[in-house]
Design a protein around this motif. Structure first.
Motif, PDB file in Angstrom:
ATOM      1  N   HIS A   1       0.807  -1.225   0.000  1.00  0.00           N
ATOM      2  CA  HIS A   1       0.000   0.000   0.000  1.00  0.00           C
ATOM      3  C   HIS A   1       0.838   1.272   0.000  1.00  0.00           C
ATOM      4  N   GLY A   2       2.082   1.210   0.431  1.00  0.00           N
ATOM      5  CA  GLY A   2       2.975   2.352   0.377  1.00  0.00           C
ATOM      6  C   GLY A   2       2.702   3.453   1.377  1.00  0.00           C
ATOM      7  N   ARG A   3       1.787   3.238   2.304  1.00  0.00           N
ATOM      8  CA  ARG A   3       1.422   4.297   3.238  1.00  0.00           C
ATOM      9  C   ARG A   3       2.501   4.548   4.299  1.00  0.00           C
ATOM     10  N   GLU A   4       3.453   3.636   4.439  1.00  0.00           N
ATOM     11  CA  GLU A   4       4.523   3.844   5.417  1.00  0.00           C
ATOM     12  C   GLU A   4       5.287   5.127   5.122  1.00  0.00           C
ATOM     13  N   ALA A   5       5.316   5.544   3.864  1.00  0.00           N
ATOM     14  CA  ALA A   5       6.058   6.744   3.482  1.00  0.00           C
ATOM     15  C   ALA A   5       5.508   8.005   4.137  1.00  0.00           C
ATOM     16  N   LEU A   6       4.263   7.951   4.612  1.00  0.00           N
ATOM     17  CA  LEU A   6       3.668   9.109   5.268  1.00  0.00           C
ATOM     18  C   LEU A   6       4.065   9.211   6.731  1.00  0.00           C
ATOM     19  N   GLY A   7       4.820   8.236   7.233  1.00  0.00           N
ATOM     20  CA  GLY A   7       5.224   8.250   8.634  1.00  0.00           C
ATOM     21  C   GLY A   7       4.149   7.639   9.517  1.00  0.00           C
ATOM     22  N   GLY A   8       4.284   7.862  10.808  1.00  0.00           N
ATOM     23  CA  GLY A   8       3.316   7.289  11.734  1.00  0.00           C
ATOM     24  C   GLY A   8       3.606   5.831  12.011  1.00  0.00           C
ATOM     25  N   ASN A   9       2.990   5.336  13.044  1.00  0.00           N
ATOM     26  CA  ASN A   9       3.144   3.951  13.463  1.00  0.00           C
ATOM     27  C   ASN A   9       1.805   3.496  13.999  1.00  0.00           C
ATOM     28  N   PRO A  10       1.260   2.388  13.518  1.00  0.00           N
ATOM     29  CA  PRO A  10      -0.103   2.031  13.914  1.00  0.00           C
ATOM     30  C   PRO A  10      -0.300   1.931  15.421  1.00  0.00           C
ATOM     31  N   PHE A  11       0.697   1.451  16.131  1.00  0.00           N
ATOM     32  CA  PHE A  11       0.535   1.219  17.566  1.00  0.00           C
ATOM     33  C   PHE A  11       1.322   2.203  18.427  1.00  0.00           C
ATOM     34  N   GLY A  12       1.905   3.228  17.823  1.00  0.00           N
ATOM     35  CA  GLY A  12       2.641   4.212  18.591  1.00  0.00           C
ATOM     36  C   GLY A  12       3.757   3.569  19.382  1.00  0.00           C
ATOM     37  N   ASP A  13       3.755   3.798  20.683  1.00  0.00           N
ATOM     38  CA  ASP A  13       4.747   3.178  21.562  1.00  0.00           C
ATOM     39  C   ASP A  13       4.354   1.765  21.977  1.00  0.00           C
ATOM     40  N   GLY A  14       3.192   1.311  21.512  1.00  0.00           N
ATOM     41  CA  GLY A  14       2.711  -0.013  21.885  1.00  0.00           C
ATOM     42  C   GLY A  14       3.156  -1.085  20.908  1.00  0.00           C
ATOM     43  N   THR A  15       2.444  -2.191  20.934  1.00  0.00           N
ATOM     44  CA  THR A  15       2.804  -3.358  20.131  1.00  0.00           C
ATOM     45  C   THR A  15       1.570  -3.943  19.460  1.00  0.00           C
ATOM     46  N   PRO A  16       1.753  -4.687  18.370  1.00  0.00           N
ATOM     47  CA  PRO A  16       0.605  -5.346  17.747  1.00  0.00           C
ATOM     48  C   PRO A  16       0.024  -6.405  18.678  1.00  0.00           C
TER      49      PRO A  16
END
Length: 340
Positions: free
Chosen positions: A309-324
């Motif tokens: 999907h290539g959305r990683e290029a926008l930065g951010g992290n789905p879980f922030g400081d947490g974990t999946p």
């Protein structure tokens, strides 16, 4: 004026559509101020995978790690005018609540319950009585009242500093998108449909613009806002594009929203709750006023949900400081043939 009712709380009036929003608003809280304290093992979440409103509770329960504290019962994808039913369980009976019709839990608390029997619902196991079916508040309470039972590394889906913005986004997403697809599908005349169609795609264009430069709807991690939008997007091509005539474009033809939806689908806790087979069976079989033949379409192709999907290029992290979250528990696994 004629009105018909379905078990997801919708009312179709002559020329238009209205959703019944008179839910059972009793809350399960940490301090038990309404008579229902948060306790592990006391309640059972009833949530059909087919229903977008119920699907949200399955996602949030899994993201926060509430499986050990709150069991889940899953009705099948179809129902009659009386109730959702536990027809997927042995003997057609929920193994914990001991009932076939979810309606029984509603009537156990409200013997003359006059409204639709909706999912999600939370039932107190000992009494067999429904506590709440207020789907919007349920997931917020999972985040704010059930914190004692959150898993280590659970994401902050409704952080205090972002709540005002989340609430604002959620309001527009609910009225224009979550509810907007139903407004199209159940329109009773051409003018009502045309107006609903324009409202829906105006909102989708707004979301496209918002998400073109940021990975998630609010902030740089997943929040309640993403959960609420995702369950509608996941159903867009399989159901809403054709069945509800939301057909300016398929989701897969809207580049930004399609990439955003795939990003979430591939995030643990989102796509692994989606059962495309049950989704299609529910809409195409239950809505006989729209699809009298009850024929369920074979398409669309679903493997594209797993493409990059290539959305990683926008930065951010789905879980922030947490974990999946860890993999789904055995009873919660969507059959491989029902997923992408």
């Amino acid at each position: 004026m004629t009105t018909s009712e379905s078990q997801n709380g919708t009312y179709v009036e002559a020329g238009g559509f209205k959703r019944d929003t008179n839910y059972i608003t009793t809350r399960i809280t940490a301090d038990g101020r309404e008579g229902y304290p948060v306790e592990a093992g006391r309640y059972r979440l009833v949530a059909a995978r087919a229903c977008p409103w119920a699907n949200r509770t399955l996602i949030v329960r899994r993201l926060l790690g509430l499986e050990s504290a709150l069991s889940v019962g899953m009705p099948g994808p179809t129902h009659d005018k009386r109730s959702w039913t536990f027809d997927l369980d042995p003997g057609g009976v929920d193994p914990v609540l001991g009932i076939h019709f979810l309606r029984d839990a509603y009537l156990a608390r409200f013997p003359d319950y006059p409204r639709g029997i909706t999912v999600p619902a939370i039932v107190e196991i000992a009494t067999g009585q429904v506590v709440t079916n207020d789907y919007a508040q349920i997931t917020l309470d999972f985040s704010t009242e059930w914190t004692e039972f959150h898993r280590p590394g659970a994401p902050r889906l409704y952080p205090q500093d972002l709540r005002e913005e989340i609430d604002t986004v959620n309001k527009r997403v609910y009225t224009e998108v979550n509810n907007g697809v139903y407004r199209c599908g159940f329109a009773g005349d051409q003018d009502s449909y045309d107006a609903a169609y324009d409202r829906l795609f105006t909102a989708l264009d707004w979301l496209t613009e918002r998400l073109a430069g940021q990975r998630y709807l609010v902030g740089d991690t997943i929040t309640e806002a993403d959960v609420r939008l995702f369950t509608t997007l996941a159903r867009f091509d399989p159901v809403y594009h054709g069945h509800f005539k939301c057909n300016r474009q398929k989701l897969s033809e809207m580049d930004v929203l399609w990439a955003y939806a795939r990003d979430l689908f591939q995030t643990p806790g989102f796509g692994d709750t989606i059962d495309f087979t049950q989704i299609k069976e529910h809409y195409y079989i239950v809505h006989t006023d729209i699809n009298p033949t009850r024929i369920v379409p074979k398409g669309p192709e679903l493997s594209d949900w797993l493409t990059p999907h290539g959305r990683e290029a926008l930065g951010g992290n789905p879980f922030g400081d947490g974990t999946p979250p860890p993999p789904p528990q055995p009873g919660d696994v969507v059959p491989a043939a029902h997923s992408a």
